[in-house]
Design a protein around this motif. Structure first.
Motif, short mmCIF file in Angstrom:
data_model
loop_
_atom_site.label_atom_id
_atom_site.label_comp_id
_atom_site.label_asym_id
_atom_site.label_seq_id
_atom_site.Cartn_x
_atom_site.Cartn_y
_atom_site.Cartn_z
N PHE A 1 -46.71 167.95 -6.65
CA PHE A 1 -45.42 167.25 -6.63
C PHE A 1 -45.26 166.53 -5.31
O PHE A 1 -45.71 166.99 -4.27
N SER A 2 -44.58 165.39 -5.35
CA SER A 2 -44.30 164.69 -4.10
C SER A 2 -43.30 165.52 -3.30
O SER A 2 -42.53 166.30 -3.86
N SER A 3 -43.33 165.35 -1.99
CA SER A 3 -42.56 166.24 -1.11
C SER A 3 -41.05 166.14 -1.27
O SER A 3 -40.35 167.09 -0.99
N ASN A 4 -40.55 165.01 -1.72
CA ASN A 4 -39.09 164.87 -1.78
C ASN A 4 -38.55 164.64 -3.19
O ASN A 4 -37.43 164.23 -3.36
N SER A 5 -39.36 164.89 -4.21
CA SER A 5 -38.84 164.74 -5.57
C SER A 5 -39.61 165.66 -6.51
O SER A 5 -40.54 166.35 -6.12
N SER A 6 -39.19 165.64 -7.76
CA SER A 6 -39.86 166.48 -8.76
C SER A 6 -40.89 165.67 -9.54
O SER A 6 -41.35 166.10 -10.59
N GLU A 7 -41.25 164.49 -9.01
CA GLU A 7 -42.24 163.64 -9.67
C GLU A 7 -43.65 164.24 -9.52
O GLU A 7 -44.07 164.60 -8.44
N ILE A 8 -44.36 164.34 -10.64
CA ILE A 8 -45.71 164.89 -10.62
C ILE A 8 -46.68 163.82 -10.15
O ILE A 8 -46.66 162.70 -10.63
N LEU A 9 -47.52 164.20 -9.19
CA LEU A 9 -48.53 163.28 -8.66
C LEU A 9 -49.70 163.16 -9.63
O LEU A 9 -49.85 163.96 -10.55
N LEU B 1 -52.89 163.80 -11.37
CA LEU B 1 -53.63 165.06 -11.46
C LEU B 1 -55.06 164.94 -10.96
O LEU B 1 -55.56 165.82 -10.25
N ASP B 2 -55.76 163.85 -11.32
CA ASP B 2 -57.14 163.68 -10.87
C ASP B 2 -57.21 163.58 -9.35
O ASP B 2 -58.05 164.21 -8.72
N GLU B 3 -56.33 162.78 -8.78
CA GLU B 3 -56.31 162.62 -7.32
C GLU B 3 -55.97 163.94 -6.63
O GLU B 3 -56.57 164.30 -5.62
N THR B 4 -55.04 164.68 -7.20
CA THR B 4 -54.63 165.95 -6.59
C THR B 4 -55.76 166.97 -6.64
O THR B 4 -56.01 167.66 -5.66
N THR B 5 -56.48 167.05 -7.75
CA THR B 5 -57.58 168.01 -7.82
C THR B 5 -58.72 167.61 -6.89
O THR B 5 -59.38 168.48 -6.31
N ARG B 6 -58.95 166.32 -6.72
CA ARG B 6 -59.95 165.89 -5.73
C ARG B 6 -59.51 166.27 -4.32
O ARG B 6 -60.31 166.69 -3.50
N ARG B 7 -58.21 166.14 -4.07
CA ARG B 7 -57.67 166.51 -2.76
C ARG B 7 -57.81 168.02 -2.53
O ARG B 7 -58.12 168.45 -1.42
N ILE B 8 -57.63 168.80 -3.57
CA ILE B 8 -57.82 170.26 -3.44
C ILE B 8 -59.26 170.55 -3.04
O ILE B 8 -59.52 171.37 -2.14
N GLY B 9 -60.22 169.87 -3.68
CA GLY B 9 -61.62 170.04 -3.32
C GLY B 9 -61.90 169.59 -1.91
O GLY B 9 -62.62 170.24 -1.15
N TYR B 10 -61.31 168.47 -1.51
CA TYR B 10 -61.51 167.92 -0.17
C TYR B 10 -60.93 168.86 0.90
O TYR B 10 -61.53 169.09 1.93
#
Length: 178
Positions: free
Chosen positions: A14-22, A24-33
């Protein structure tokens, strides 16, 4: 604070100031990174973003609401906290069905679960003991033989403990060894 913010991967989605979902592909890559593998099982693939399990930690502590600190009316507060944990245990057991696996532990909840298992085992043991006694009584039609047989079964427990402790030299017998 009696409860801390959850320690979870959910915040990364989720973005830091809202309930908008980021994305998913980019977020999972970021988790790996970022290498936050603490939250994932060993099957996590940062390219596909797939894992069989993820972890979230929820930490609870005292003081309970209405108390100034963890030492304020300690006995009463501990009882209230234990009651709350027992209710939480029921909720967690209900959640642990279907595709979601819930694992949990902690000082009070682990003790509560051990006692619940012990009570369950006692009921099974007493039921088995009474069933054997009834079967022996019906089969032999002798109260004397039934009592003698049940006494032999009962004596086997202290004899086994003596063998375990004295003969084998094992000084510790934990609750899970019974």
């Amino acid at each position: 604070e009696p409860c801390l913010e959850p320690n979870s991967l959910v915040d990364l989605f989720f973005s830091s100031n809202s309930s908008e979902i980021l994305d998913l592909d980019e977020t999972t890559r970021r988790i790996g990174y970022l290498g936050v593998y603490y939250y994932t099982d060993k099957t996590f693939d940062p390219v596909t973003g797939v894992a069989l399990m993820i972890r979230s930690d929820f930490l609870f502590s005292r003081p309970v609401e209405g108390y100034s600190d963890s030492e304020d009316r300690s006995v009463q507060q501990t009882r209230e906290y234990q009651d709350w944990v027992e209710g939480l245990n029921s909720l967690l057991q209900e959640a642990d069905e279907g595709s979601i696996k819930v694992t949990y532990g902690g000082a009070f909840i682990t003790d509560f679960q051990i006692l619940q298992a012990l009570y369950h085992d006692i009921v099974l043991s007493v039921s088995g003991f009474l069933s054997i006694a009834l079967y022996m009584l019906l089969h032999t039609r002798s109260l004397w033989l039934t009592a003698a047989g049940m006494t032999e079964i009962s004596i086997s427990f202290p004899a086994a403990y003596f063998f375990h402790r004295v003969v084998m030299g094992i000084k510790y017998a934990g609750i899970l060894q019974f």
